[in-house]
Design a protein around this motif. Structure first.
Motif, short mmCIF file in Angstrom:
data_model
loop_
_atom_site.label_atom_id
_atom_site.label_comp_id
_atom_site.label_asym_id
_atom_site.label_seq_id
_atom_site.Cartn_x
_atom_site.Cartn_y
_atom_site.Cartn_z
N SER A 98 0.84 -1.20 0.00
CA SER A 98 0.00 0.00 0.00
C SER A 98 0.87 1.25 0.00
O SER A 98 2.06 1.19 0.33
CB SER A 98 -0.94 0.04 1.21
N TYR A 99 0.25 2.38 -0.36
CA TYR A 99 0.99 3.66 -0.43
C TYR A 99 1.52 4.10 0.94
O TYR A 99 2.32 5.02 1.02
CB TYR A 99 0.07 4.76 -0.98
N LYS A 100 1.08 3.46 2.03
CA LYS A 100 1.51 3.86 3.37
C LYS A 100 3.03 3.80 3.52
O LYS A 100 3.59 4.42 4.42
CB LYS A 100 0.85 2.98 4.44
N ASN A 126 -3.14 -1.34 7.14
CA ASN A 126 -2.04 -1.07 6.22
C ASN A 126 -0.96 -0.17 6.80
O ASN A 126 0.23 -0.38 6.55
CB ASN A 126 -2.57 -0.47 4.93
N ALA A 224 -10.43 9.16 1.14
CA ALA A 224 -10.22 9.94 2.35
C ALA A 224 -10.79 9.21 3.56
O ALA A 224 -12.00 9.03 3.69
CB ALA A 224 -10.86 11.32 2.23
N ASN A 226 -8.46 9.01 7.10
CA ASN A 226 -7.75 10.04 7.86
C ASN A 226 -7.22 11.14 6.95
O ASN A 226 -6.81 12.19 7.43
CB ASN A 226 -6.59 9.41 8.63
N THR A 228 -4.47 10.92 4.93
CA THR A 228 -3.00 11.06 4.91
C THR A 228 -2.45 11.15 3.49
O THR A 228 -1.45 11.84 3.27
CB THR A 228 -2.30 9.91 5.65
N LEU A 229 -3.09 10.49 2.54
CA LEU A 229 -2.64 10.64 1.16
C LEU A 229 -3.11 11.99 0.62
O LEU A 229 -2.33 12.74 0.02
CB LEU A 229 -3.18 9.50 0.28
N GLY A 286 -10.11 0.43 4.89
CA GLY A 286 -9.03 1.42 4.96
C GLY A 286 -9.53 2.85 5.13
O GLY A 286 -8.77 3.73 5.52
N ILE A 287 -10.80 3.11 4.80
CA ILE A 287 -11.32 4.48 4.98
C ILE A 287 -12.48 4.51 5.96
O ILE A 287 -13.24 5.48 6.00
CB ILE A 287 -11.73 5.14 3.63
N ILE A 289 -13.11 5.48 8.89
CA ILE A 289 -12.61 6.32 9.98
C ILE A 289 -13.73 7.28 10.39
O ILE A 289 -14.03 8.23 9.65
CB ILE A 289 -11.36 7.14 9.54
N GLU A 332 -7.50 -4.08 -3.16
CA GLU A 332 -8.34 -4.30 -1.98
C GLU A 332 -9.62 -3.44 -2.09
O GLU A 332 -9.68 -2.48 -2.86
CB GLU A 332 -7.57 -4.08 -0.68
N THR A 334 -10.95 -1.15 -0.40
CA THR A 334 -10.81 0.29 -0.20
C THR A 334 -10.38 0.98 -1.50
O THR A 334 -10.83 2.08 -1.81
CB THR A 334 -9.77 0.58 0.90
N SER A 335 -9.52 0.31 -2.26
CA SER A 335 -9.09 0.87 -3.54
C SER A 335 -10.23 0.83 -4.55
O SER A 335 -10.37 1.74 -5.38
CB SER A 335 -7.89 0.09 -4.08
N THR A 360 -4.67 2.28 -4.09
CA THR A 360 -3.92 2.48 -2.84
C THR A 360 -3.41 1.19 -2.20
O THR A 360 -2.41 1.20 -1.50
CB THR A 360 -4.79 3.20 -1.79
N GLY A 361 -4.14 0.06 -2.41
CA GLY A 361 -3.74 -1.16 -1.68
C GLY A 361 -3.97 -2.43 -2.49
O GLY A 361 -4.89 -2.51 -3.31
#
Ligand SMILES: *Cc1c(COP(=O)(O)O)cnc(C)c1O
Ligand SMILES: [Zn+2]
Length: 375
Positions: A98-100, A126, A224, A226, A228-229, A286-287, A289, A332, A334-335, A360-361
């Motif tokens: 993932s981009y993390k 991730n 979106a 958190n 962070t990207l 992943g999103i 949140i 994944e 989330t992507s 992203t993942g």
């Protein structure tokens, strides 16, 4: 190298030198970084194709060795979405899937520079994988807190890197609270709180601009949670624009799952702050949140950019997952949510400009959930 690097509180304005191992202001406020930046794209020729080619833009000491797996410079693939060519950055192809890794590489480099020996991090999976992997490279002990129902593949991955896994019953917010308690004693390598993480994700913008020949896209469609990207990319585009390396900023199109959309709802209400939302389960873990730490920064960035939010339903996420799979992209959920948002944006926008989005993942991270719901 950037000079006069300071951590500055978003609440009270207090600032400390960035050689202190702090992740939050004494008043409890979020910290951002402030420094004098000298970056020149002309210095890039001959540098290796990793995100560390932009090291001149990263606020680290000159003598610091990167904690790195040669990550970055992911392909920007042309893809047909509803008859329109868009560019999709292949951020699922990172070391940990993932981009993390962008944020983790810079954050763990900073932790090592500070002489930190042990960190705590919480994530939906991730970010925990990425911090654990870079902890292994930096020889830093990692305590990773995740919700108990996180995808099994991510739990295995975190442990494979040698991190200490803490599975917390309850919601994602319960996990955040448990990690926060541990962070009273241990350095908090948090992707949402720690501003060095955003210094890593900002290299996304530098790469996109370099890959497009030093111009920004007209619109950037990103997930979106958190943010962070989104926030890191926005920071990068702003830096490049202020220095005159690009002429305009992209519109930020931020994608949330309808089932957990605190940012989209606040944007709709034209609010500057978030209020509590009812978070239902979503495939896009992943999103998911409900209470993003930098929520008001995300709202401000999207608004300033002239962009907006797009929400996607569970059915739309499944449809986008199937579409991308048939095209050879195993991603994944989330992507898939991001791609569902991209499809909506392409279907409704009247603007002709260049669109960039992101995978992203990697799908291998959520095999259990895919088997259960999507295939
Ligand atoms: C973390 C993550 C996101 C969302 O990132 P935020 O920082 O929470 O906005 C999206 N997709 C994947 C695969 C992620 O791991
Ligand atoms: Zn403060």
């Amino acid at each position: 190298m950037p000079e006069n690097v300071r951590l500055r509180c978003c609440e009270c304005g207090a600032s400390v030198h960035a050689d202190q191992p702090v992740w939050r202001c004494e008043c409890g406020g979020l910290l951002d970084l402030a420094f004098d930046l000298h970056f020149d794209p002309r210095q890039l020729s001959g540098r290796r194709p990793t995100m560390w080619r932009y090291r001149a833009a990263l606020p680290l000491a000159a003598a610091t060795e990167p904690v790195s797996y040669d990550e970055g410079f992911t392909p920007l693939l042309e893809c047909d979405i509803h008859g329109r060519t868009v560019h999709i950055k292949q951020e699922h192809l990172f070391q940990t899937g993932s981009y993390k890794d962008r944020g983790a590489s810079v954050l763990m480099t900073k932790a090592k520079e500070l002489g930190v020996r042990e960190v705590v991090e919480d994530s939906s999976g991730n970010a925990g994988c990425a911090i654990a992997a870079y902890g292994a490279a930096a020889n830093i002990t990692c305590h990773i807190y995740v919700p108990a129902d996180t995808s099994a593949a991510k739990l295995a991955q975190i442990q494979a890197y040698g991190a200490i896994l803490h599975r917390i019953p309850g919601s994602r917010s319960d996990t955040a609270r448990a990690a926060m308690a541990a962070a009273q004693e241990i350095y908090y390598a948090s992707h949402s709180w720690n501003p060095f993480f955003l210094q890593g994700t900002k290299t996304f913008a530098y790469e996109v601009c370099e890959q497009l020949g030093w111009r920004a896209p007209d619109a950037l469609v990103v997930p979106a949670g958190n943010g962070t990207l989104l926030l890191g990319a926005w920071l990068g585009f702003e830096e490049l624009c202020q220095a005159g390396h690009i002429q305009a900023l992209p519109r930020l199109i931020a994608v949330q799952a309808t089932n957990c959309a605190p940012l989209a709802q606040a944007y709709q209400r034209q609010a500057d702050e978030l209020s509590a939302v009812e978070a239902k389960h979503t495939l896009a873990e992943g999103i998911a949140i409900a209470n993003p730490v930098r929520g008001s920064q995300v709202l401000a960035a999207v608004r300033t950019s002239g962009g907006h939010f797009v929400t996607v339903t569970e059915d739309e996420i499944v449809a986008a997952f199937r579409l991308m799979g048939r095209r050879g992209h195993y991603i994944e959920p989330t992507s898939a949510a991001t791609i569902a948002g991209l499809e909506k944006y392409v279907g409704t926008t009247t603007s002709e400009g260049l669109i960039v989005s992101v995978l992203t993942g990697h799908g291998l991270k959520s095999t259990d959930k895919l088997l259960g719901h999507l295939l």
